[in-house]
Every structure is written in C-alpha cells, then in structure tokens.
Design a protein around this motif. Structure first.
Motif, PDB file in Angstrom:
ATOM      1  N   LEU A  46     -33.141  25.695 -71.734  1.00 28.02           N
ATOM      2  CA  LEU A  46     -33.819  24.389 -71.623  1.00 28.02           C
ATOM      3  C   LEU A  46     -33.754  23.616 -72.941  1.00 28.02           C
ATOM      4  CD1 LEU A  46     -37.028  24.890 -69.479  1.00 28.02           C
ATOM      5  CD2 LEU A  46     -35.235  23.209 -69.101  1.00 28.02           C
ATOM      6  N   ASP A  47     -33.894  24.328 -74.056  1.00 27.12           N
ATOM      7  CA  ASP A  47     -33.793  23.674 -75.367  1.00 27.12           C
ATOM      8  C   ASP A  47     -32.384  23.105 -75.587  1.00 27.12           C
ATOM      9  OD1 ASP A  47     -36.388  24.036 -76.097  1.00 27.12           O
ATOM     10  OD2 ASP A  47     -36.029  25.756 -77.410  1.00 27.12           O
ATOM     11  N   ILE A  48     -31.387  23.841 -75.142  1.00 26.99           N
ATOM     12  CA  ILE A  48     -30.010  23.351 -75.269  1.00 26.99           C
ATOM     13  C   ILE A  48     -29.850  22.059 -74.457  1.00 26.99           C
ATOM     14  CG2 ILE A  48     -27.587  23.853 -74.657  1.00 26.99           C
ATOM     15  CD1 ILE A  48     -28.232  26.837 -75.336  1.00 26.99           C
ATOM     16  N   PRO A 164     -31.638  16.349 -84.177  1.00 24.25           N
ATOM     17  CA  PRO A 164     -32.843  17.175 -84.326  1.00 24.25           C
ATOM     18  C   PRO A 164     -32.562  18.651 -84.611  1.00 24.25           C
ATOM     19  CG  PRO A 164     -32.481  16.672 -82.031  1.00 24.25           C
ATOM     20  CD  PRO A 164     -31.436  15.925 -82.793  1.00 24.25           C
ATOM     21  N   LEU A 165     -31.305  19.048 -84.472  1.00 22.06           N
ATOM     22  CA  LEU A 165     -30.945  20.446 -84.723  1.00 22.06           C
ATOM     23  C   LEU A 165     -30.323  20.654 -86.087  1.00 22.06           C
ATOM     24  CD1 LEU A 165     -28.995  22.164 -81.808  1.00 22.06           C
ATOM     25  CD2 LEU A 165     -31.083  22.899 -82.914  1.00 22.06           C
ATOM     26  N   PHE A 166     -29.456  19.735 -86.463  1.00 22.19           N
ATOM     27  CA  PHE A 166     -28.666  19.953 -87.669  1.00 22.19           C
ATOM     28  C   PHE A 166     -29.133  19.106 -88.853  1.00 22.19           C
ATOM     29  CE2 PHE A 166     -26.106  21.323 -84.103  1.00 22.19           C
ATOM     30  CZ  PHE A 166     -25.621  22.535 -84.540  1.00 22.19           C
ATOM     31  N   PHE A 174     -36.861  23.500 -81.778  1.00 15.24           N
ATOM     32  CA  PHE A 174     -35.564  24.167 -81.657  1.00 15.24           C
ATOM     33  C   PHE A 174     -35.428  25.419 -82.534  1.00 15.24           C
ATOM     34  CE2 PHE A 174     -34.631  19.689 -80.486  1.00 15.24           C
ATOM     35  CZ  PHE A 174     -34.262  19.929 -79.173  1.00 15.24           C
ATOM     36  N   ASN A 175     -36.560  25.961 -82.999  1.00 18.60           N
ATOM     37  CA  ASN A 175     -36.493  27.115 -83.899  1.00 18.60           C
ATOM     38  C   ASN A 175     -35.627  28.267 -83.393  1.00 18.60           C
ATOM     39  OD1 ASN A 175     -37.875  26.039 -85.932  1.00 18.60           O
ATOM     40  ND2 ASN A 175     -39.833  27.052 -85.516  1.00 18.60           N
ATOM     41  N   GLU A 176     -35.819  28.621 -82.113  1.00 18.42           N
ATOM     42  CA  GLU A 176     -35.072  29.754 -81.574  1.00 18.42           C
ATOM     43  C   GLU A 176     -33.576  29.411 -81.490  1.00 18.42           C
ATOM     44  OE1 GLU A 176     -35.463  32.784 -81.206  1.00 18.42           O
ATOM     45  OE2 GLU A 176     -33.770  33.335 -79.921  1.00 18.42           O
ATOM     46  N   LEU A 177     -33.285  28.211 -81.072  1.00 18.25           N
ATOM     47  CA  LEU A 177     -31.883  27.775 -80.975  1.00 18.25           C
ATOM     48  C   LEU A 177     -31.237  27.769 -82.365  1.00 18.25           C
ATOM     49  CD1 LEU A 177     -29.516  26.697 -79.354  1.00 18.25           C
ATOM     50  CD2 LEU A 177     -30.631  24.473 -79.243  1.00 18.25           C
TER      51      LEU A 177
END
Ligand SMILES: [Fe+2]
Ligand SMILES: [Fe+2]
Length: 184
Positions: A46-48, A164-166, A174-177
């Motif tokens: 879901l985060d992806i 928001p990820l990079f 997105f911590n786990e991702l």
C-alpha cells in the motif's frame, strides 16, 4: 546535462528501486504456502502504491508532459512518440487506481483471490517498468537535447513536489519502504 533531464533520470532510477521492492513482494505470493515462508506485506505494498500515486503520477508525469507541450510548441522532435507516452500516462494512472481499489477492498475484508491480486500486481509492475524503458528509448532523446533556457521555462511551468521517499527529509509514513530500499 540540464537540471530538467537530470531530474527525470533521477526519478526513473528511484522508481526502478521502488518497483524492485514491489517485485520482491510479488514473488512472496508464489512461496507463501511454503513452511516458514515470509508472507507478502500488504501495508508495504500500500505504501508503494501511495508513493506512486503521490509522486510519479502527480509530479513526474506532469513534468514530462510539460516537456512534451514545449516540444509541441516548438514543433521539435518525435510528436507521435509523445502522443503514445501521453496515452500511457493515462493508462498508468488508471491502473494505479485499479490496484489501489483492489487493495483497499482486501483491507476492508473483501475476499479477493490471492492469485487474482498477484496477477494484478504483476501486470502493474510490468506496465510501469515497460513505460520507463519506452520513454528512455523514445521521448527522452528530445528532452535531452533541450538547453538550459528551455529547461528553466519548463520547470517553471509545473507545480513542484518533493519526492517523499528520496528527499533528504523523507515522509515517516514510508519508514519501512525506505528500510527495504536500503536493504536492496
Ligand atoms: Fe512517464
Ligand atoms: Fe518517466
């Protein structure tokens, strides 16, 4: 290399990494019945999807389309290839929301056969990856040929979003991702 081209290439590199994490999750559907096997992580999937709907769908594609509009105005490059990619952007957005709806339904307790979900995710992954490769083989050539002045004009035309990820300060959602990306 212009700032614009640099940005688009970096977005592609990052999205490939995210799609790799998705691919690993998809593979877990094949082995899920085996004893002691790691199960697919639906929160991670879901985060992806959140990431793809928030950044590539809402910033990366509009930025590419701003390049296409500029090239159209200038009557430069391969207009047919641009039209094909514009159509793919619509298809990709549609596909993201279809996958999202299916995942939400599962979260709400709806019984969706896992094989069906596996197939949907697999198709989504292929569609995304093929799109990146096709762009790099076609429309990216004309974008690469744009100069700094054109790059500045185009970047000015879009509403900017931080990845928001990079980004340096990433979104905590997105911590786990992010952990999985580092693990790569
Ligand atoms: Fe694209
Ligand atoms: Fe792209």
């Amino acid at each position: 290399m212009t700032k614009l081209y640099d940005q688009l290439k970096e977005d592609h590199r990052n999205l490939v990494k995210v799609l790799d994490v998705l691919k690993r999750q998809i593979a877990l559907y094949d082995t899920r019945e085996e004893e002691g096997a790691e199960k697919p992580d639906s929160a991670l999937i879901l985060d992806i999807m959140d990431y793809i709907q928030h950044y590539p769908d809402r910033f990366h594609h509009p930025l590419e389309e701003a390049c296409f509009d500029y090239l159209d105005e200038q009557n430069r490059g391969d207009a047919a290839a641009r039209d094909a990619i514009r159509a793919e952007h619509k298809e990709l957005e549609h596909s993201s929301s279809k996958v999202r709806t299916r995942l939400n339904a599962i979260n709400l307790g709806e019984a969706v056969p896992l094989d069906k979900l596996h197939q949907t995710l697999d198709q989504f992954h292929t569609l995304q990856l093929d799109h990146l490769k096709r762009e790099e083989k076609t429309v990216f050539r004309d974008i690469k040929a744009l100069d700094d002045a054109a790059s500045a004009i185009i970047l000015d035309r879009v509403e900017h979003r931080h990845d928001p990820l990079f980004a340096e300060v990433a979104n905590q959602q997105f911590n786990e991702l992010i952990r999985q990306l580092k693990y790569d």
